[in-house]
Each structure stands twice: as structure tokens, then as C-alpha cells.
Motif scaffolding. Structure first.
Motif, PDB file in Angstrom:
ATOM      1  N   ASN A   1      51.163 -13.523  -8.660  1.00 47.02           N
ATOM      2  CA  ASN A   1      50.311 -12.766  -9.586  1.00 47.02           C
ATOM      3  C   ASN A   1      50.926 -12.677 -10.977  1.00 47.02           C
ATOM      4  OD1 ASN A   1      49.482 -10.591  -6.885  1.00 47.02           O
ATOM      5  ND2 ASN A   1      48.177 -12.174  -7.727  1.00 47.02           N
TER       6      ASN A   1
ATOM      7  N   THR B   1      49.575 -13.784 -18.570  1.00 48.74           N
ATOM      8  CA  THR B   1      48.166 -13.389 -18.551  1.00 48.74           C
ATOM      9  C   THR B   1      47.263 -14.530 -19.010  1.00 48.74           C
ATOM     10  OG1 THR B   1      48.349 -12.504 -20.796  1.00 48.74           O
ATOM     11  CG2 THR B   1      48.720 -10.972 -18.976  1.00 48.74           C
TER      12      THR B   1
ATOM     13  N   GLN C   1      43.759 -10.685 -22.753  1.00 45.45           N
ATOM     14  CA  GLN C   1      43.768 -10.077 -21.420  1.00 45.45           C
ATOM     15  C   GLN C   1      44.974  -9.159 -21.262  1.00 45.45           C
ATOM     16  OE1 GLN C   1      45.255 -11.831 -17.955  1.00 45.45           O
ATOM     17  NE2 GLN C   1      44.489 -10.076 -16.799  1.00 45.45           N
ATOM     18  N   GLY C   2      46.077  -9.521 -21.912  1.00 39.38           N
ATOM     19  CA  GLY C   2      47.244  -8.650 -21.882  1.00 39.38           C
ATOM     20  C   GLY C   2      46.964  -7.296 -22.506  1.00 39.38           C
TER      21      GLY C   2
ATOM     22  N   ILE D   1      44.627  -5.266 -20.050  1.00 45.65           N
ATOM     23  CA  ILE D   1      45.247  -4.615 -18.895  1.00 45.65           C
ATOM     24  C   ILE D   1      46.235  -3.536 -19.330  1.00 45.65           C
ATOM     25  CG2 ILE D   1      44.891  -6.607 -17.391  1.00 45.65           C
ATOM     26  CD1 ILE D   1      47.876  -7.223 -17.615  1.00 45.65           C
TER      27      ILE D   1
ATOM     28  N   HIS E   1      46.044  -6.541 -13.190  1.00 47.95           N
ATOM     29  CA  HIS E   1      46.000  -7.993 -13.360  1.00 47.95           C
ATOM     30  C   HIS E   1      45.649  -8.702 -12.063  1.00 47.95           C
ATOM     31  CE1 HIS E   1      47.218 -11.975 -14.785  1.00 47.95           C
ATOM     32  NE2 HIS E   1      48.054 -12.067 -13.758  1.00 47.95           N
ATOM     33  N   GLN E   2      46.262  -8.305 -10.946  1.00 49.29           N
ATOM     34  CA  GLN E   2      46.061  -9.040  -9.701  1.00 49.29           C
ATOM     35  C   GLN E   2      44.663  -8.846  -9.137  1.00 49.29           C
ATOM     36  OE1 GLN E   2      48.246  -5.756  -6.714  1.00 49.29           O
ATOM     37  NE2 GLN E   2      49.188  -7.736  -7.099  1.00 49.29           N
TER      38      GLN E   2
END
Length: 394
Positions: free
Chosen positions: A65, A95, A100-101, A104, A260-261
């Protein structure tokens, strides 16, 4: 469809102001685009080859992940080598892009109603991402008179009991403004006083031209207050590979990994193998691209100043942010008329926040030949406009 079936938060968010102009530009011929923040360089061959080799050898399954251990180890060495910040591989997530970083990070730290200070002008995604995470974006305006640098005293007056974090982009998109170490130290004092987090978007950290870059995580005492965002898109000309980096203390990153996962699983495997090669053997290409960007920056700033549009010299990224106030046009009017009459696409400054009104963003991530032609077209366009007295100087 009945409106009650949709999220109120999502329906309240406006589409990206950048896309409107480039949807129009894409339908026109002979357009020179100074708009999209994407390098015009092709990803270096050795990086592409590493990805091809990973495919040929069958590396097509999920990674962990958090990302390939090999890549996270390289990222750890890279951050230490380049910016003197220490994050171990277990404090790093790979990521799907830097955006996206940021997403999250916000979803991990925010409770409903928490406030996040967004420093305008800023990347168009910041405020919507805060809202989507249940937070409240609080806009703090900077001024062209100060080259869009932070006024720490004024920023302090924006902080309330609900303030959870500050979203910082350094060097800045869209202005190119670089915050020097002394100013970051003043910001750090404020962060410590109010026990805040800083989401530090450092995606343009390698594209700094006149002085050494200082990571906010490198400021004394700030590592535990920082979620560092970086990536491969701008530095290594890898926009389509969709790879970002998040680094943060264990007590934060462990919870970010859960978000994230469940949302993504992992970043693309073949992109991660390419990124290992970029970090190990990409320095010469990065230096060559930086030298080219610096040449283009110098040309474009000089051109705008000669045309009569005040423009500060940006310290980093690949954008200039000239004032168009003395044309008497709004940012949107200027951008639309320039596109229609002279086939040059720029981004109106107001899409980056209210304080961006009266400015346009121009990316110099395009060839010098195109920049020369674009400057000729802009000058020709300006000559058709009766100039008024500027509101202020930059």
C-alpha cells in the motif's frame, strides 16, 4: 435527477476555472498555450526504459500500500540529500500524484468544521479538497505589492480556535514566489504558538533558480508539525505517470495509510519502477531542465516589463504572474480576448483566489521559440487596448 441524491458539498464546488479556457483553446487552431502547468520535456529515456523493463520482466502486480520499499528507500535518501530532511521509509507513502497526497492528508487530520488556512493566490484544488474533507477553507490573501510573500502578522490574525492547519505551496503556484528561510522561521514560530500543522506542498522545490531551497520540515522544530508533499511530475517531467510523495511523522502517516489503502490500494507499479531510476540517475536531466526554465523565465519577465505589464521575478516553479490592471480589463476579459484575437492561452488570475484578480498566470514550461512568438502576440494585443493608470506598482 433529483438534487437530493447529490452531495451538497460537491454540488457547491465550482469546476476548475483553468479548464474552461483550455476547453475553448483546444477547439481553436494555431494556439500557443501558456496555461497548463506541465513540462514540455518528454520523460527522460532511461526512466521510460526502466518502466518498460519492469513490464517485460512481469512486474504487473500490486505493490505494498505504501509503495515499493525500494522506492521509499530512494525517496528517503533523496529528501535527505537534497533538502536535509530525514524521513525513514516507514514515514513515506507513494501516492497517485501529489494531489492525492494533499487529499489524504486533509482527510486524515480534519474533523467537520475544522479550519484550514489557504494562502491565496493558490492552486485551484486546495480549497475544494478542504471542503471535500469536511473542513472549512479560510482564504488568506497576499499582495502583488509584496511579490505575494506572506505577511506573518496579518496571517496571525486569521488564526482561530478552529484552525487546524495551514496549506502552504512553496515555491508558489501560480505566482512563482519563493519563501526564504527567514520568513519560514517566522511562520514556524506561529505554528508552534498555536500548535498547528502545515501541509507543505513542495512539488516545485527542485525548480528554484536564484537561491537555495529550504524545506519547511527543515526548520527547527517543524518536522513534527509538517506533512510534506512532493512528487515526480514537475521535477522529472513525469506528469502522466501519476506519482506523488507524502512524508510525515509515524503518528500521522500511519493513519494516512489507512485512507490511502481503502481509496487507492497503491500507485501504479510500472510508474514506481520508473521513479526509482529517476531518483538514482536523473540529476543531469533535472539540471538541464532547470537551466532551460531559468532562461525562459528571464526572457518572459523581461518581455512583460517591456510590454508595460508589471511582473515580479519569480524565485521558483515555472510560472510568471504579470499584472494586467493597467489595461482596464478584468483577468477573465483579458484572457478571453487574448485567446480569441491572438490565439494565446493564459489563465485568469482570479481563478486562484480573489487577490489574483488583475493578474494572469503564464507558464514558461514551453519552448523558448513559442514564448518569443507568444510575447509578440501579447504585445500586439496590448497595443489595441487604451492603457489606464495602474492601480499600484509591483
Amino acid at each position: 435527477m433529483s438534487k437530493f441524491l447529490l452531495s451538497n458539498t460537491v454540488t457547491a464546488i465550482q469546476p476548475s476555472g483553468i479548464r474552461k479556457f483550455f476547453d475553448l483553446a483546444s477547439s481553436m487552431d494555431n494556439v500557443i498555450s501558456l496555461g497548463v502547468g506541465e513540462p514540455d520535456f518528454v520523460t527522460p529515456w532511461n526512466v521510460r526504459e526502466a518502466s518498460i523493463y519492469s513490464l517485460e520482466t512481469g512486474h504487473t502486480a500490486y505493490t505494498s500500500n505504501a509503495g515499493l520499499l525500494e522506492l521509499r528507500e530512494e525517496v528517503s535518501r533523496y529528501l535527505n540529500r537534497k533538502f536535509q530532511v530525514t524521513y525513514h521509509e516507514e514515514e513515506i507513502i507513494i501516492t497517485v500524484g501529489a494531489s492525492q497526497g494533499i487529499d489524504i492528508a486533509l482527510r486524515t487530520i480534519l474533523n467537520p468544521g475544522d479550519e484550514v488556512i489557504v494562502i491565496d493566490p493558490c492552486f485551484v484544488a486546495y480549497a475544494p479538497l478542504v471542503s471535500l474533507a469536511g473542513g472549512i477553507p479560510v482564504h488568506f490573501s497576499t499582495s502583488g505589492k509584496d511579490e505575494f510573500k506572506l505577511n506573518i502578522e496579518a496571517l496571525a490574525n486569521t488564526i482561530t480556535s478552529k484552525t487546524k492547519a495551514i496549506l502552504l505551496c512553496n515555491p508558489n503556484n501560480p505566482t512563482g514566489t519563493l519563501l526564504e528561510k527567514e520568513l519560514l522561521e517566522q511562520l514556524a514560530d506561529l505554528v508552534k504558538k498555536h500548535n498547528l500543522l502545515v501541509i507543505s506542498d513542495e512539488i516545485y522545490a527542485e525548480l528554484v533558480y536564484d537561491e537555495e531551497y529550504t524545506s519547511f520540515a527543515n526548520i527547527e522544530g517543524m518536522r513534527d508539525h509538517t506533512i510534506l508533499i512532493s512528487g515526480f511530475s514537475k521535477t522529472f517531467a513525469m506528469t502522466g505517470w501519476r506519482l506523488g510523495i507524502v512524508a510525515a511523522p509515524t503518528e500521522i502517516i500511519s493513519h494516512m495509510l489507512k485512507v490511502h489503502q481503502y481509496a487507492i490500494m497503491c500507485a501504479p507499479t510500472m510508474s514506481q519502477h520508473a521513479a526509482v531510476e529517476a531518483l538514482r540517475n536523473g540529476e543531469a536531466d533535472v539540471q538541464a531542465m532547470r537551466r532551460s526554465y531559468m532562461q525562459r523565465r528571464n526572457f518572459l519577465v523581461k518581455s512583460f516589463q517591456e510590454i508595460g505589464l508589471p511582473c515580479h521575478m519569480p524565485g521558483g516553479a515555472f510560472y510568471v504572474f504579470p499584472s494586467i490592471e493597467n489595461t482596464g480589463l478584468t483577468s477573465e476579459e483579458f484572457a478571453q480576448e487574448l485567446l480569441i484575437k491572438e490565439r494565446v492561452a493564459v489563465v485568469p488570475g482570479n481563478v486562484f483566489g480573489e487577490c489574483g484578480e488583475g493578474y494572469i498566470r503564464c507558464s514558461y514550461a514551453t519552448s523558448l521559440e513559442k514564448l518569443i512568438e507568444a510575447s509578440k502576440r501579447i504585445q500586439r494585443f496590448i497595443q489595441t487596448i487604451p492603457v489606464v493608470e495602474p492601480v499600484g506598482n509591483i
